[in-house]
Design a protein around this motif. Structure first.
Motif, PDB file in Angstrom:
ATOM      1  N   ILE A   1      -1.132   4.474  -4.139  1.00  0.00           N
ATOM      2  CA  ILE A   1      -1.752   3.204  -4.719  1.00  0.00           C
ATOM      3  C   ILE A   1      -0.726   2.412  -5.072  1.00  0.00           C
ATOM      4  O   ILE A   1      -0.819   1.201  -4.976  1.00  0.00           O
ATOM      5  CB  ILE A   1      -2.539   3.666  -5.803  1.00  0.00           C
ATOM      6  CG1 ILE A   1      -3.877   4.544  -5.587  1.00  0.00           C
ATOM      7  CG2 ILE A   1      -3.139   2.465  -6.653  1.00  0.00           C
ATOM      8  CD1 ILE A   1      -4.595   5.372  -6.738  1.00  0.00           C
ATOM      9  N   ARG A   2       0.313   2.739  -5.722  1.00  0.00           N
ATOM     10  CA  ARG A   2       1.379   1.716  -6.196  1.00  0.00           C
ATOM     11  C   ARG A   2       2.142   1.097  -4.888  1.00  0.00           C
ATOM     12  O   ARG A   2       2.412  -0.046  -5.137  1.00  0.00           O
ATOM     13  CB  ARG A   2       2.564   2.636  -6.939  1.00  0.00           C
ATOM     14  CG  ARG A   2       3.499   1.698  -7.408  1.00  0.00           C
ATOM     15  CD  ARG A   2       4.572   2.509  -8.181  1.00  0.00           C
ATOM     16  NE  ARG A   2       5.193   3.548  -7.643  1.00  0.00           N
ATOM     17  CZ  ARG A   2       6.178   3.235  -6.611  1.00  0.00           C
ATOM     18  NH1 ARG A   2       6.785   2.092  -6.552  1.00  0.00           N
ATOM     19  NH2 ARG A   2       6.818   4.119  -6.131  1.00  0.00           N
ATOM     20  N   LYS A   3       2.149   1.796  -3.774  1.00  0.00           N
ATOM     21  CA  LYS A   3       2.965   1.016  -2.506  1.00  0.00           C
ATOM     22  C   LYS A   3       1.932   0.567  -1.793  1.00  0.00           C
ATOM     23  O   LYS A   3       2.314   0.016  -0.654  1.00  0.00           O
ATOM     24  CB  LYS A   3       3.634   2.284  -1.776  1.00  0.00           C
ATOM     25  CG  LYS A   3       4.844   2.850  -2.703  1.00  0.00           C
ATOM     26  CD  LYS A   3       5.532   3.645  -1.890  1.00  0.00           C
ATOM     27  CE  LYS A   3       6.606   2.894  -1.014  1.00  0.00           C
ATOM     28  NZ  LYS A   3       7.600   3.831  -0.325  1.00  0.00           N
ATOM     29  N   LYS A   4       0.717   0.786  -2.051  1.00  0.00           N
ATOM     30  CA  LYS A   4      -0.457   0.043  -1.294  1.00  0.00           C
ATOM     31  C   LYS A   4      -0.618   0.280  -0.025  1.00  0.00           C
ATOM     32  O   LYS A   4      -0.640  -0.350   0.994  1.00  0.00           O
ATOM     33  CB  LYS A   4      -0.513  -1.413  -1.292  1.00  0.00           C
ATOM     34  CG  LYS A   4      -0.547  -1.979  -2.808  1.00  0.00           C
ATOM     35  CD  LYS A   4      -0.608  -3.586  -2.813  1.00  0.00           C
ATOM     36  CE  LYS A   4      -0.781  -3.971  -4.160  1.00  0.00           C
ATOM     37  NZ  LYS A   4      -0.469  -5.582  -4.416  1.00  0.00           N
ATOM     38  N   LEU A   5      -0.245   1.839   0.281  1.00  0.00           N
ATOM     39  CA  LEU A   5      -0.461   2.493   1.595  1.00  0.00           C
ATOM     40  C   LEU A   5      -1.827   2.892   1.944  1.00  0.00           C
ATOM     41  O   LEU A   5      -2.281   3.515   1.099  1.00  0.00           O
ATOM     42  CB  LEU A   5       0.602   3.347   1.608  1.00  0.00           C
ATOM     43  CG  LEU A   5       2.119   3.018   1.570  1.00  0.00           C
ATOM     44  CD1 LEU A   5       2.912   4.222   1.653  1.00  0.00           C
ATOM     45  CD2 LEU A   5       2.434   2.039   2.863  1.00  0.00           C
TER      46      LEU A   5
END
Length: 334
Positions: free
Chosen positions: A201-205
């Motif tokens: 989620i944080r790296k939007k992968l």
């Protein structure tokens, strides 16, 4: 042939002395104008007797050689029944070997005790260190902030490193708790993926994963450890794009093999690094750029897969992502 050459090389002094004595007697008889036959006939008789002795001695040496060859194939703990010594030199060598074997046994016993103590210590340490980690996680989960999420990720990374330490120490232990049986592969993959949900989620992968519906014979805990290492590396070196987890079917002769693939769209691996990425301590170009890389994670993956009867390989090129394949046994669809 090598034995015969070695035997005559070992006996060359005796053969040379015999020939020298015959030559001395022959020269003495010739100087005194005595018949040469008086020395040639005894020399011939001695040569025949010497040849018979050589054949007997060679046969005995061959039996000793075969016995020693058989002993050399046995483990050192079983190398006890040496051939009967035929000389004081043989007896001395056997005494030296026996003494060295005893010293080796004592050293092995001491090393095993130290190794066992070290395993016990680190096992206790791992369980103790996980207690404050779990406490910190509970406290942070009640806070919904970016800072708390970052700390949770760091805690997860610390816990992963702790598990790596314990896994590394237990690799060669006689007490490694493998439980080999048939497992639903999705039940192993899902917890490993869920563990890194925050980083996705944080790296939007994007995660491309669909139920695999495959059963494999493996060990659940250790295969999950391998998957966590591979997914962690994929997340570390992928800044944009997706990570795909899927199954491939591979035919090895008449046998089908289940192949679990983890693909990423990360920075990839340099071609010269690929043959060595599973070596202990090797970090490669990416590892040298990332000073925190230890070169232990993929080494552990290879060792664990080998112990489980699996194989792990990597295909990659710079800027085109990496594909890690874990080849397991014959799949069972469910």
């Amino acid at each position: 042939m090598n034995f015969i050459i070695g035997y005559f090389r070992q006996r060359r002094k005796g053969i040379f002395i015999f020939c020298l004595f015959c030559l001395v007697f022959l020269c003495a008889f010739l100087l005194y104008h005595l018949p040469a036959g008086a020395v040639l006939y005894p020399a011939f008789v001695c040569a025949v007797l010497g040849l018979i002795f050589l054949i007997w001695d060679m046969r005995r040496s061959w039996q000793r050689h075969r016995r020693l060859e058989e002993l050399s194939r046995l483990p050192s703990v079983l190398q006890k029944d040496f051939p009967k010594p035929v000389s004081a030199e043989d007896r001395d060598y056997q005494q030296i070997i026996s003494r060295l074997c005893e010293e080796q046994k004592q050293l092995e016993t001491q090393m095993n005790l130290r190794y066992s103590d070290m395993i016990d210590y680190y096992t206790v340490w791992v369980h103790q260190i996980k207690t404050p980690i779990a406490s910190m996680r509970l406290n942070l989960q009640s806070q919904d902030s970016e800072f708390a999420r970052r700390i949770l990720e760091d805690l997860m990374r610390i816990e992963q490193y702790v598990d790596m330490v314990l896994g590394y120490l237990r690799l060669d232990s006689d007490f490694t708790d493998y439980v080999i049986q048939e497992y639903e592969l999705d039940d192993i993959v899902k917890p490993a993926v869920k563990k890194f949900a925050g980083q996705f989620i944080r790296k939007k992968l994007q995660l491309d994963y669909r139920p695999l519906h495959t059963k494999v014979v493996t060990d659940e805990k250790w295969l999950q450890f391998v998957l966590e290492q591979v997914i962690s590396n994929a997340l570390k070196y992928t800044e944009a794009g997706r990570i795909t987890i899927e199954m491939e079917n591979e035919t090895d002769g008449a046998e089908d093999r289940a192949v679990l693939c983890i693909r990423d769209t990360g920075i990839g691996i340099a071609p010269e690094d690929i043959p060595r990425i599973f070596e202990k301590g090797y970090t490669g170009y990416n590892g040298r750029s990332d000073k925190k890389a230890s070169g232990i994670g993929l080494y552990l993956c290879r060792r664990i897969c080998s112990n489980l009867g699996h194989t792990i390989t990597a295909n990659s090129s710079l800027e085109n992502g990496t594909v890690i394949r874990i080849r397991m046994g014959e799949p069972t669809r469910c």
